[in-house]
Motif scaffolding. Structure first.
Motif, PDB file in Angstrom:
ATOM      1  N   THR A 281       0.868  -1.266   0.054  1.00 13.04           N
ATOM      2  CA  THR A 281      -0.039   0.005   0.025  1.00 13.04           C
ATOM      3  C   THR A 281       0.862   1.246  -0.020  1.00 13.04           C
ATOM      4  O   THR A 281       0.489   2.275  -0.705  1.00 13.04           O
ATOM      5  N   ALA A 282       1.907   1.225   0.878  1.00 15.60           N
ATOM      6  CA  ALA A 282       2.715   2.490   0.678  1.00 15.60           C
ATOM      7  C   ALA A 282       3.597   2.533  -0.345  1.00 15.60           C
ATOM      8  O   ALA A 282       3.607   3.580  -0.842  1.00 15.60           O
ATOM      9  N   TYR A 285       1.032   4.344  -2.716  1.00 23.84           N
ATOM     10  CA  TYR A 285       1.005   5.804  -2.630  1.00 23.84           C
ATOM     11  C   TYR A 285       2.050   6.507  -2.976  1.00 23.84           C
ATOM     12  O   TYR A 285       2.317   7.817  -3.310  1.00 23.84           O
ATOM     13  N   PRO A 288       1.916   6.165  -7.524  1.00 24.67           N
ATOM     14  CA  PRO A 288       0.551   5.897  -7.939  1.00 24.67           C
ATOM     15  C   PRO A 288       0.549   5.656  -9.405  1.00 24.67           C
ATOM     16  O   PRO A 288       1.405   6.191 -10.347  1.00 24.67           O
ATOM     17  N   ARG A 290      -1.698   6.777 -12.273  1.00 25.60           N
ATOM     18  CA  ARG A 290      -2.447   7.459 -12.395  1.00 25.60           C
ATOM     19  C   ARG A 290      -3.233   7.487 -13.845  1.00 25.60           C
ATOM     20  O   ARG A 290      -2.442   7.021 -14.910  1.00 25.60           O
ATOM     21  N   ASN A 343     -10.349   8.009  -6.821  1.00 27.26           N
ATOM     22  CA  ASN A 343      -9.176   8.314  -6.163  1.00 27.26           C
ATOM     23  C   ASN A 343      -8.580   6.512  -6.040  1.00 27.26           C
ATOM     24  O   ASN A 343      -7.279   6.489  -6.292  1.00 27.26           O
ATOM     25  N   GLU A 344      -9.327   5.714  -6.125  1.00 23.98           N
ATOM     26  CA  GLU A 344      -8.954   4.443  -6.056  1.00 23.98           C
ATOM     27  C   GLU A 344      -8.468   4.031  -7.341  1.00 23.98           C
ATOM     28  O   GLU A 344      -7.458   3.284  -7.556  1.00 23.98           O
ATOM     29  N   LEU A 347      -5.032   5.618  -8.031  1.00 20.89           N
ATOM     30  CA  LEU A 347      -4.130   4.784  -7.238  1.00 20.89           C
ATOM     31  C   LEU A 347      -3.582   3.734  -7.732  1.00 20.89           C
ATOM     32  O   LEU A 347      -2.548   3.478  -8.146  1.00 20.89           O
ATOM     33  N   ASP A 348      -4.397   2.533  -8.191  1.00 21.18           N
ATOM     34  CA  ASP A 348      -4.267   1.569  -8.988  1.00 21.18           C
ATOM     35  C   ASP A 348      -5.556   0.794  -9.423  1.00 21.18           C
ATOM     36  O   ASP A 348      -6.349   0.265  -8.539  1.00 21.18           O
TER      37      ASP A 348
END
Length: 386
Positions: A281-282, A285, A288, A290, A343-344, A347-348
């Motif tokens: 997850t880090a 972030y 990302p 996009r 946003n999800e 992110l991925d």
């Protein structure tokens, strides 16, 4: 002292530990002394309050008797003044009544004045008659219209009043004297004896308390002295001996021997670089993937796809769960849910699961995200060149 020492304590560690224990003993001695003083202080304070209450009661008793005697003496003085006034009035009326009665000279004078047989009187009788006549004329001058009978009646009334005042005066006199004798002969000696007993008790208690304080203080000092310098034959050495037992050279030799025995060889090679392993997850972030606002050829080349995942997933979700809804791409979804889903995806996109109830419960959110993606696609879905 807290450092591990490979199963061996140095002389400095041992001495330091003993010094600390000695100071803890000294602190304990002082704490006991302080607690004892506090208990003595509380006990003395309560004792003072109780004895002060006794003293006030004795004082109040004495003042109560004194006040009663003063009030009785004041009443007695008033009764005496009233008695003397009544007697004085009685005496005055007696003198008036006695002055108005005709004696032998007055009778002769009266007979002579009316033509009686007595023709001769002595000069003293004449003088006395004149004086009495003057007195009687003076009385009747002050009491106009009074008669001899009214004077006698007033005298009798004054006598009765004087007698009553006399009885009241004697009764109060007896009562006051009884109170004075009871106070000065009985009550006051008892009060003074109680005061003297209280003084003696307080003096003895104060002496006892000072003795207890002296004993407690001596005991505390003696305990400190024994802690600092134990008597011969004691198991623990004194502070001076504790410090004298420190042997720095022996401690260093023991440390070197223990290190040589358990230390092993030293690795002199360069320390390699070790990269920090971040969580998945880090990492997302931090880097990302996009898709919103990114040219279509750029993201397809980056993700090695022919159709963007957002189009595939949104179309599948609409065809699976939204064909029964009216105005799928016409009605807007909730802005908060739309922004969250955007946003999800930003992110991925691979990690987005549109099969969850939170997404399929309102298919307009999915349709709105797909419209937003197409709207923000640089150059449009079909590029200008085509």
């Amino acid at each position: 002292m807290d450092r591990p020492s490979a199963g061996h304590q140095s002389t400095q560690q041992v001495s330091w530990q003993r010094l600390v224990e000695s100071h803890e003993t000294l602190a304990s001695n002082r704490m006991k002394f302080s607690i004892t003083l506090s208990e003595m202080s509380d006990f003395l304070s309560n004792y003072v309050k109780s004895k002060e209450s006794v003293r006030r009661k004795l004082k109040d008793t004495e003042q109560r008797y004194q006040k009663a005697i003063e009030e009785s003496e004041s009443l007695l003085e008033k009764a005496r003044a009233k008695y003397e006034a009544q007697c004085s009035e009685w005496e005055r009326l007696l003198l008036k009544t006695g002055g108005g009665k005709p004696d032998g000279a007055l009778a002769s004078a009266s007979t002579s004045a009316s033509g009686g047989t007595h023709s001769t009187t002595s000069s003293s009788a004449i003088t006395k008659t004149k004086n009495v006549s003057n007195a009687v004329s003076g009385i009747f001058g002050k009491h106009k219209g009074s008669t001899q009978e009214s004077l006698e009646r007033m005298g009798q009334e004054a006598g009765v009043k004087a007698k009553v005042a006399n009885e009241a005066y004697k009764r109060l006199l007896q009562q006051t004297n009884t109170m004075r004798r009871d106070f000065y002969d009985v009550q006051l000696p008892k009060i003074l004896a109680s005061v003297m007993g209280l003084i003696e008790e307080v003096d003895q208690f104060l002496k006892f308390s000072l003795g207890k304080y002296a004993y407690t203080y001596e005991s505390a000092i003696l305990a400190d002295a024994i802690t600092l310098k134990p008597m011969d034959g004691a198991s623990m050495p004194g502070m001076v001996e504790m410090v004298g037992e420190i042997d720095s050279k022996a401690d260093l030799d023991a440390y070197l021997m223990a290190t040589a025995k358990h230390g092993g060889r030293i690795n002199r090679a360069n320390i390699p670089y070790k990269e920090y392993e971040m969580s998945t997850t880090a990492r997302l972030y931090a880097s990302p993937k996009r898709i919103f606002g990114v040219p279509l050829d750029t993201q397809l080349k980056r993700d090695q796809q022919q159709v963007p995942l957002i189009i595939v997933k949104c179309a599948d979700a609409v065809e699976t769960f939204g064909l029964q809804n009216e105005g799928i791409y016409r009605q807007s979804g909730q802005s908060s849910q739309v922004n969250k889903l955007r946003n999800e995806f930003d992110l991925d996109a691979e990690a987005v699961d549109l099969q969850l109830n939170s997404y399929i419960s309102d298919i307009n959110n999915v349709a709105s995200v797909l419209k937003m993606y197409l709207r923000e696609l640089p150059g449009g879905l079909i590029p200008t060149a085509q």
